[in-house]
Design an enzyme around this catalytic site. Sequence first.
Site, PDB file in Angstrom:
ATOM      1  N   THR B  17     115.399 -15.346  35.036  1.00 20.46           N
ATOM      2  CA  THR B  17     116.029 -14.449  34.066  1.00 20.46           C
ATOM      3  C   THR B  17     115.807 -12.969  34.369  1.00 20.46           C
ATOM      4  O   THR B  17     116.360 -12.108  33.701  1.00 20.46           O
ATOM      5  CB  THR B  17     115.526 -14.758  32.633  1.00 20.46           C
ATOM      6  OG1 THR B  17     114.107 -14.734  32.643  1.00 20.46           O
ATOM      7  CG2 THR B  17     116.004 -16.128  32.165  1.00 20.46           C
ATOM      8  N   GLY B  18     115.016 -12.657  35.386  1.00 20.43           N
ATOM      9  CA  GLY B  18     114.875 -11.257  35.809  1.00 20.43           C
ATOM     10  C   GLY B  18     116.160 -10.833  36.503  1.00 20.43           C
ATOM     11  O   GLY B  18     116.936 -11.689  36.952  1.00 20.43           O
ATOM     12  N   SER B  19     116.420  -9.525  36.641  1.00 28.53           N
ATOM     13  CA  SER B  19     117.718  -9.097  37.184  1.00 28.53           C
ATOM     14  C   SER B  19     117.900  -9.561  38.630  1.00 28.53           C
ATOM     15  O   SER B  19     118.967 -10.033  39.025  1.00 28.53           O
ATOM     16  CB  SER B  19     117.867  -7.579  37.066  1.00 28.53           C
ATOM     17  OG  SER B  19     116.875  -6.932  37.818  1.00 28.53           O
ATOM     18  N   LYS B  43     111.051 -18.746  27.669  1.00 26.84           N
ATOM     19  CA  LYS B  43     112.504 -18.899  27.540  1.00 26.84           C
ATOM     20  C   LYS B  43     112.948 -20.350  27.725  1.00 26.84           C
ATOM     21  O   LYS B  43     114.125 -20.629  27.943  1.00 26.84           O
ATOM     22  CB  LYS B  43     113.225 -17.973  28.521  1.00 26.84           C
ATOM     23  CG  LYS B  43     113.003 -16.503  28.174  1.00 26.84           C
ATOM     24  CD  LYS B  43     113.964 -15.557  28.850  1.00 26.84           C
ATOM     25  CE  LYS B  43     113.713 -14.137  28.351  1.00 26.84           C
ATOM     26  NZ  LYS B  43     114.418 -13.127  29.119  1.00 26.84           N
ATOM     27  N   ILE B  97     109.919 -14.819  47.578  1.00 28.79           N
ATOM     28  CA  ILE B  97     110.750 -13.675  47.980  1.00 28.79           C
ATOM     29  C   ILE B  97     110.033 -12.359  47.668  1.00 28.79           C
ATOM     30  O   ILE B  97     110.198 -11.369  48.367  1.00 28.79           O
ATOM     31  CB  ILE B  97     112.101 -13.711  47.215  1.00 28.79           C
ATOM     32  CG1 ILE B  97     112.802 -15.057  47.407  1.00 28.79           C
ATOM     33  CG2 ILE B  97     112.998 -12.552  47.624  1.00 28.79           C
ATOM     34  CD1 ILE B  97     113.096 -15.437  48.827  1.00 28.79           C
ATOM     35  N   THR B  98     109.228 -12.333  46.617  1.00 26.46           N
ATOM     36  CA  THR B  98     108.589 -11.127  46.096  1.00 26.46           C
ATOM     37  C   THR B  98     107.962 -10.256  47.188  1.00 26.46           C
ATOM     38  O   THR B  98     107.185 -10.752  48.013  1.00 26.46           O
ATOM     39  CB  THR B  98     107.491 -11.524  45.086  1.00 26.46           C
ATOM     40  OG1 THR B  98     108.056 -12.417  44.142  1.00 26.46           O
ATOM     41  CG2 THR B  98     106.902 -10.295  44.399  1.00 26.46           C
ATOM     42  N   GLU B  99     108.282  -8.968  47.150  1.00 28.95           N
ATOM     43  CA  GLU B  99     107.670  -8.005  48.068  1.00 28.95           C
ATOM     44  C   GLU B  99     106.591  -7.244  47.310  1.00 28.95           C
ATOM     45  O   GLU B  99     106.806  -6.859  46.159  1.00 28.95           O
ATOM     46  CB  GLU B  99     108.730  -7.016  48.579  1.00 28.95           C
ATOM     47  CG  GLU B  99     108.138  -5.919  49.451  1.00 28.95           C
ATOM     48  CD  GLU B  99     109.175  -4.987  50.054  1.00 28.95           C
ATOM     49  OE1 GLU B  99     110.365  -5.126  49.737  1.00 28.95           O
ATOM     50  OE2 GLU B  99     108.769  -4.108  50.832  1.00 28.95           O
ATOM     51  N   GLU B 217     108.207  -8.866  65.339  1.00 27.54           N
ATOM     52  CA  GLU B 217     108.013  -7.426  65.247  1.00 27.54           C
ATOM     53  C   GLU B 217     106.538  -7.109  65.491  1.00 27.54           C
ATOM     54  O   GLU B 217     105.705  -8.022  65.533  1.00 27.54           O
ATOM     55  CB  GLU B 217     108.480  -6.899  63.884  1.00 27.54           C
ATOM     56  CG  GLU B 217     107.734  -7.482  62.702  1.00 27.54           C
ATOM     57  CD  GLU B 217     108.414  -7.165  61.364  1.00 27.54           C
ATOM     58  OE1 GLU B 217     109.646  -7.135  61.308  1.00 27.54           O
ATOM     59  OE2 GLU B 217     107.684  -6.960  60.378  1.00 27.54           O
ATOM     60  N   HIS B 255     107.318  -2.985  56.561  1.00 29.92           N
ATOM     61  CA  HIS B 255     106.643  -4.243  56.263  1.00 29.92           C
ATOM     62  C   HIS B 255     105.130  -4.021  56.277  1.00 29.92           C
ATOM     63  O   HIS B 255     104.614  -3.361  57.179  1.00 29.92           O
ATOM     64  CB  HIS B 255     106.990  -5.316  57.306  1.00 29.92           C
ATOM     65  CG  HIS B 255     108.379  -5.844  57.166  1.00 29.92           C
ATOM     66  ND1 HIS B 255     109.063  -6.407  58.222  1.00 29.92           N
ATOM     67  CD2 HIS B 255     109.213  -5.909  56.097  1.00 29.92           C
ATOM     68  CE1 HIS B 255     110.266  -6.797  57.800  1.00 29.92           C
ATOM     69  NE2 HIS B 255     110.382  -6.496  56.517  1.00 29.92           N
TER      70      HIS B 255
END
Lengths: 394, 299
Positions: B17-19, B43, B97-99, B217, B255
């Site tokens: 539900t976060g954007s 929720k 996914i969170t950075e 990298e 990164h």
Amino acid sequence: MNIHEYQARELFAKFHVATQPGSVAFTPDEASQVAAKLGGKIVVKAQIHAGGRGKGTFKNGFKGGVHLCDTPDEAKDLATNMLGQVLVTHQTGPEGKEVGKIFVGQAVDITRELYFAILLDRATSAPVVIASTEGGVDIEAVAEHSPEKILRLAVNPFLGLQPYQTRLIAAKLGLTGKLMTQASKLFTNLYRLFLESDCSMVEVNPLVVTAQGELLALDAKFNFDDNALYRQPAIVAMRDVTEEDPREVAASEYALNYIGLDGNIACLVNGAGLAMATMDIIQYAGGSPANFLDVGGGATKEQVAAAFRIILGDPNVKGILVNIFGGIMDCNIIATGIVEAARETSLAIPLVVRLEGNNVAAGKKTLAESGLSLVTGDDILDAARKIVAAVAAH
Amino acid sequence: MSILVTPETKILIQGITGSFGARHAKLSLDYGTQVVAGVTPGKGGQLFENQVPIFDTVAEAVAATGATVSVVFVPPPFAADAILEGVDSGLDLVVAITEGIPVNDMVKVKHFMKGSKTRLIGPNCPGLVTPGTGENSHGGCRIGIAPGYIHKKGNVGVVSRSGTLTYEAVWQLTTRGYGQSTCVGIGGDPVNGTSHLDVLKMFNDDPETEAIIMIGEIGGTAEEEAAAWAKEYCKKPIAGFIAGATAPPGRRMGHAGAIVSGGKGTAAAKIAAMEDAGIAVSPTPAEMADTLIRHWKGK
């Protein structure tokens, strides 16, 4: 984020890590007062975020950013010669750094110099302690030429550094008797500091044994985990923006990931990996990158405009390469942002844009119809060659 | 087959539900991915987009829907906890996914996960895609934030730290007519769940994967370890690329893990290790697919 030497000592004090007594001074009078309070032989050290201070030279001709003296008056004279002056060391570049504060400390009579560090080991995803009997020198050189003099000790992240491990390290460093007790306490407290301040590295070099039989953390280098700064307000308060590249400070205000370099071709890219690769390809094509700049996955028009202003604020920049792979981002929104930013900044240097991805046809049309004298690249290599050629011809 | 996920895999989204989570949940649904549940504490009982049930806990979501994979879009201060919840619920795979998750939090998560059945991908990663057979690869499994339409079903496996460099490689392959089995973004953090080596092993064992692109990298030694393994054991042609040859030492290049420190983690060392392992290294990011095709097909 980096901190000053005097701030490192404040952190040591907070976590009861034994260090040399002393304090920061912002004026010659303060330097004299601190020296009077300490008594005895005094060391005066310029505070800038760069190494090689002792061998540096001030632009006013005064030699050395680190001096010993015997009286408060001498400390005051040294402070007068350093404060407000620009110190050039092998790490500052020829432009040097202005000294706004100095550390005034009790001089230490050193009998042994050791090395002790705690850092995150990526290979094991755990903290590791590195210790050596060879302190006060470049530890990488020791690691290369006499690896047997370096002790590596893994720390279990759930247990932390155990007391037996601190004794093991002390024994390897030849710290016996009362020194072993002091070492055990110092290492334990330093580990607490490392963990509770979210450090990615704490390096004490040198860790010294004094003639009086004390073990002191004499000089230290800290690296902090940027991801954890949100929960480290005391560390964030130590940030000194006057020590940072003003371009990087401006970029951070717009949540742009920017690192200034020495070249003359600026780049504006989405994604860190692609931004690095874009710098590389500029060099591959015969040019020299002026920066790393990642505008992120959801860049707004305001961010693109801010990025252009920051890029153009660098007098070395003679051309700009925009490289966007708009996977989900609409390329036309990016194109509109670029056109607006170019107009707003009255862009007078070559601009090459390479756009690929979602709604790219509309984006290219927006660029073509803008009336701006920009060039589009078909792929990254084509774009890099075009900007290098344009800068050479400009 | 593919690796890690198939178009039939049922996924749940933590932070739906976060954007950011909502936007990508919608894109995955549009791609045809089996998004069967969302989790947002407080929720539970609501519906996302009138079709996906939302639960208060991962355990409830798993029990009700049979989801086996979770994707985490939870903000950094709460993300480590969200990963642990997924592990505790016995999921096969958690994709973070969170950075910006603190490294100390990830150190604890990683050690907690030892011996568990769950695999973690990320954090700070674009996720993974197993393309489908429909138009613009519709009907595939899209977990995370990658653009689905750039893919094409096929036989090249792609593994990379970086999101946009993965998209570059995928797009180059697709526009040259070469599809992908699975594309995995392992993320740019210094402590992550799945390494280049882990993914190479999976591609090596996957009958559908015939060739591999491995993108690395600067920072750490994960690429060197993968290359050393590939030299001995990998049966499939690999093309590689390393970003960051021009990065100044001691600076983090966007990164958190992309840093050359103490002379370690340089692009030159990684490229040398890859070449030594018989990996065809692309000189620029523009030629990743061409380098692979030459190495693989000899054209």
